[in-house]
Design a protein around this motif. Structure first.
Motif, PDB file in Angstrom:
ATOM      1  N   GLU A  46       0.819  -1.200   0.000  1.00  0.00           N
ATOM      2  CA  GLU A  46       0.000   0.000   0.000  1.00  0.00           C
ATOM      3  C   GLU A  46       0.856   1.255   0.000  1.00  0.00           C
ATOM      4  O   GLU A  46       2.005   1.259   0.440  1.00  0.00           O
ATOM      5  N   PHE A  47       0.255   2.329  -0.480  1.00  0.00           N
ATOM      6  CA  PHE A  47       0.915   3.631  -0.514  1.00  0.00           C
ATOM      7  C   PHE A  47       1.060   4.189   0.896  1.00  0.00           C
ATOM      8  O   PHE A  47       0.143   4.078   1.715  1.00  0.00           O
ATOM      9  N   PHE A 107      -3.069  11.340  -8.416  1.00  0.00           N
ATOM     10  CA  PHE A 107      -3.411   9.941  -8.657  1.00  0.00           C
ATOM     11  C   PHE A 107      -2.177   9.122  -9.010  1.00  0.00           C
ATOM     12  O   PHE A 107      -1.949   8.042  -8.459  1.00  0.00           O
ATOM     13  N   THR A 108      -1.342   9.607  -9.919  1.00  0.00           N
ATOM     14  CA  THR A 108      -0.193   8.803 -10.357  1.00  0.00           C
ATOM     15  C   THR A 108       0.841   8.676  -9.248  1.00  0.00           C
ATOM     16  O   THR A 108       1.361   7.577  -9.018  1.00  0.00           O
ATOM     17  N   THR A 110       0.586   8.537  -6.182  1.00  0.00           N
ATOM     18  CA  THR A 110       0.159   7.685  -5.060  1.00  0.00           C
ATOM     19  C   THR A 110      -0.172   6.262  -5.498  1.00  0.00           C
ATOM     20  O   THR A 110      -0.636   5.463  -4.686  1.00  0.00           O
ATOM     21  N   THR A 111       0.067   5.944  -6.765  1.00  0.00           N
ATOM     22  CA  THR A 111      -0.281   4.637  -7.334  1.00  0.00           C
ATOM     23  C   THR A 111       0.972   3.820  -7.584  1.00  0.00           C
ATOM     24  O   THR A 111       1.823   4.237  -8.355  1.00  0.00           O
ATOM     25  N   GLN A 112       1.079   2.659  -6.989  1.00  0.00           N
ATOM     26  CA  GLN A 112       2.333   1.902  -7.093  1.00  0.00           C
ATOM     27  C   GLN A 112       2.623   1.434  -8.504  1.00  0.00           C
ATOM     28  O   GLN A 112       3.792   1.357  -8.891  1.00  0.00           O
ATOM     29  N   LYS A 113       1.614   1.151  -9.306  1.00  0.00           N
ATOM     30  CA  LYS A 113       1.858   0.671 -10.667  1.00  0.00           C
ATOM     31  C   LYS A 113       2.505   1.742 -11.542  1.00  0.00           C
ATOM     32  O   LYS A 113       3.083   1.417 -12.584  1.00  0.00           O
ATOM     33  N   TRP A 114       2.425   2.979 -11.146  1.00  0.00           N
ATOM     34  CA  TRP A 114       2.987   4.067 -11.930  1.00  0.00           C
ATOM     35  C   TRP A 114       4.507   4.116 -11.822  1.00  0.00           C
ATOM     36  O   TRP A 114       5.194   4.567 -12.728  1.00  0.00           O
TER      37      TRP A 114
END
Length: 128
Positions: A46-47, A107-108, A110-114
């Motif tokens: 998680e972030f 959004f980006t 805080t998003t791990q896939k980014w």
């Protein structure tokens, strides 16, 4: 991509503090958005916190606001996570992440896939 190495994890009693560091190799570190994520046993990663390239924007998950502080020193190619008032639920492996993007959205960042570069993680254990 950039290589990341975390340090500073360990065992601490509830209410205590730890300071994590993430050292980055490579050029243009100052252009990188940096994030901290964590993964507790049996849970998804998680972030936790993130910081823009300039340090001018920081973001936190609600559970750590007021207790954790993310910062960076671009001259040292290092990002930090100061963790105060630690709780047993903060126990996890903490990962540093990076992406070379000076312009980001909430959004980006805080998003791990980014993120496209990850460290190996450092264990933080908080005893009750």
């Amino acid at each position: 991509q950039v290589q990341l190495v975390e340090s500073g994890g360990g065992l601490v009693q509830a209410g205590g503090s730890l300071a994590l560091s993430c050292a980055a190799s490579g050029r243009s570190f100052s252009n990188y958005a940096m994030g901290w994520f964590r993964q507790a046993p049996g849970k998804e990663r998680e972030f936790v916190a993130a910081i823009r390239w300039s340090g001018g924007g920081t973001y936190y998950t609600d559970s750590v606001k007021g207790r954790f502080t993310i910062s960076r020193d671009n001259a040292k190619n290092t990002v930090y996570l100061q963790m105060n008032s630690l709780k047993p639920e903060d126990t996890a492996v903490y990962y540093c992440a990076a992406r070379n993007r000076p312009i980001v959205t909430v959004f980006t960042i805080t998003t791990q896939k980014w993120y496209d570069s990850w460290g190996q993680g450092t264990q933080v254990t908080v005893s009750s």
